[in-house]
Design a protein around this motif. Structure first.
Motif, short mmCIF file in Angstrom:
data_model
loop_
_atom_site.label_atom_id
_atom_site.label_comp_id
_atom_site.label_asym_id
_atom_site.label_seq_id
_atom_site.Cartn_x
_atom_site.Cartn_y
_atom_site.Cartn_z
N SER A 18 122.32 29.49 122.78
CA SER A 18 123.04 30.62 122.16
C SER A 18 122.38 31.02 120.85
CB SER A 18 124.50 30.24 121.88
OG SER A 18 125.24 30.09 123.05
N MET A 19 122.01 30.03 120.05
CA MET A 19 121.36 30.32 118.78
C MET A 19 119.98 30.93 118.99
SD MET A 19 122.71 27.10 116.52
CE MET A 19 121.94 27.69 115.02
N LEU A 20 119.26 30.44 119.98
CA LEU A 20 117.96 31.02 120.29
C LEU A 20 118.13 32.47 120.74
CD1 LEU A 20 114.89 30.57 120.60
CD2 LEU A 20 115.36 29.89 122.97
N THR A 48 109.40 27.78 123.53
CA THR A 48 110.68 27.06 123.56
C THR A 48 111.28 27.08 124.96
OG1 THR A 48 111.04 27.70 121.26
CG2 THR A 48 112.95 26.90 122.48
N LEU A 49 111.30 28.24 125.58
CA LEU A 49 111.90 28.37 126.91
C LEU A 49 111.07 27.66 127.98
CD1 LEU A 49 113.08 32.07 126.70
CD2 LEU A 49 114.50 30.00 126.58
N TYR A 50 109.75 27.78 127.89
CA TYR A 50 108.88 27.15 128.87
C TYR A 50 109.12 25.64 128.91
CZ TYR A 50 104.62 25.84 131.39
OH TYR A 50 103.74 25.33 132.30
N PHE A 51 109.15 25.01 127.75
CA PHE A 51 109.32 23.56 127.72
C PHE A 51 110.76 23.15 127.97
CE2 PHE A 51 105.07 23.97 126.07
CZ PHE A 51 104.43 23.03 126.85
N THR A 52 111.71 24.00 127.64
CA THR A 52 113.11 23.71 128.03
C THR A 52 113.19 23.64 129.54
OG1 THR A 52 113.99 24.82 126.07
CG2 THR A 52 115.49 24.56 127.94
N ASP A 53 112.63 24.64 130.20
CA ASP A 53 112.62 24.72 131.66
C ASP A 53 111.88 23.51 132.25
OD1 ASP A 53 112.57 25.67 134.32
OD2 ASP A 53 111.13 27.26 133.89
N TYR A 103 114.61 34.95 131.12
CA TYR A 103 114.19 33.54 131.22
C TYR A 103 115.18 32.64 130.49
CZ TYR A 103 110.69 29.73 131.59
OH TYR A 103 110.01 28.57 131.88
N LEU A 104 115.66 33.08 129.34
CA LEU A 104 116.65 32.31 128.59
C LEU A 104 117.91 32.12 129.43
CD1 LEU A 104 117.41 32.62 124.85
CD2 LEU A 104 119.26 32.35 126.47
N GLU A 105 118.36 33.18 130.08
CA GLU A 105 119.56 33.08 130.92
C GLU A 105 119.32 32.12 132.08
OE1 GLU A 105 123.29 33.30 132.34
OE2 GLU A 105 122.60 34.00 130.39
N PHE A 106 118.13 32.16 132.66
CA PHE A 106 117.78 31.21 133.71
C PHE A 106 117.86 29.78 133.18
CE2 PHE A 106 114.53 28.38 135.35
CZ PHE A 106 114.92 28.26 136.67
N ILE A 143 117.13 19.40 123.75
CA ILE A 143 118.08 20.15 122.92
C ILE A 143 117.58 20.24 121.48
CG2 ILE A 143 120.42 20.10 121.93
CD1 ILE A 143 121.25 18.74 124.69
N ARG A 144 117.08 19.14 120.95
CA ARG A 144 116.52 19.14 119.59
C ARG A 144 115.35 20.11 119.48
NH1 ARG A 144 114.26 14.11 118.69
NH2 ARG A 144 113.80 14.79 116.59
N HIS A 145 114.53 20.18 120.53
CA HIS A 145 113.39 21.09 120.54
C HIS A 145 113.86 22.54 120.45
CE1 HIS A 145 110.18 23.40 122.78
NE2 HIS A 145 109.48 22.84 121.80
N VAL A 146 114.87 22.90 121.23
CA VAL A 146 115.41 24.26 121.18
C VAL A 146 115.95 24.55 119.78
CG1 VAL A 146 117.13 25.87 122.08
CG2 VAL A 146 115.95 24.31 123.65
N HIS A 147 116.73 23.61 119.23
CA HIS A 147 117.29 23.82 117.88
C HIS A 147 116.20 23.94 116.82
CE1 HIS A 147 121.61 23.97 117.76
NE2 HIS A 147 121.66 23.09 118.74
#
Length: 180
Positions: A18-20, A48-53, A103-106, A143-147
């Motif tokens: 959400s913050m991203l 950020t999104l690539y590595f989250t995925d 991509y974020l929504e995915f 999660i820490r990576h996204v934050h």
């Protein structure tokens, strides 16, 4: 305990993403390719999104790249080398905001689905990316990576416009018209 763990992971993925999303929607077009440390704003979002995925998955990188979303959002991925190292910047370029938001929504949906399917055994298992921790800890790391990157982007926005991203403590929250 398993349900509690699943719930807190889903809520924290949702809050971080959400913050991203707020940073992405709040970024003025003129700052979309402005530097954030040594990368462009849009590059930080893609990274950020690539590595989250990637870290949400249980597959190797070849299977990861075969996901339908990688075909649906092909312009995001077409330039990538065969193997992307976590700390390398693939190719300096600008990314389309609408594609990144899709991509974020995915990633948000994938996080909820993956975490819901976790068991005690899968959470205890060693993660597949060569780290020295369990899959449960990989979720926390992710999660820490996204934050971390959401905070970088928020700081850039605050320095440029005086407006940062509002804190989301838990769960999904759509940003308002001003990105907050």
């Amino acid at each position: 305990m398993l349900e509690l763990t699943r719930s807190l992971l889903v809520n924290q993925y949702a809050a971080a993403l959400s913050m991203l999303k707020a940073a992405v929607t709040q970024c003025p077009q003129g700052a979309w390719d402005a530097p954030v440390a040594s990368h462009r704003f849009s590059q930080v979002v893609f990274h950020t999104l690539y590595f989250t995925d990637l870290y949400l998955g249980r597959e190797d990188e070849a299977a990861f790249r075969a996901q339908p979303v990688h075909r649906e959002l092909a312009p995001l991925f077409a330039h990538l080398p065969a193997k992307v190292e976590p700390f390398e910047d693939p190719v300096p370029r600008s990314y389309d905001r609408a594609l990144l938001l899709a991509y974020l929504e995915f990633c948000r949906r994938k996080a909820a689905e993956i975490v819901a399917a976790e068991t005690e055994e899968t959470l205890r298992a060693a993660e597949i990316f060569g780290g020295a921790f369990s899959r449960a800890e990989l979720h926390v790391y992710n999660i820490r990576h996204v934050h971390h990157h959401a905070a970088q982007l928020s700081l850039r926005l605050r320095l440029d416009s005086g407006r940062g991203v509002a804190w989301v403590g838990s769960g999904w929250r759509e940003p308002t018209a001003d990105g907050r």
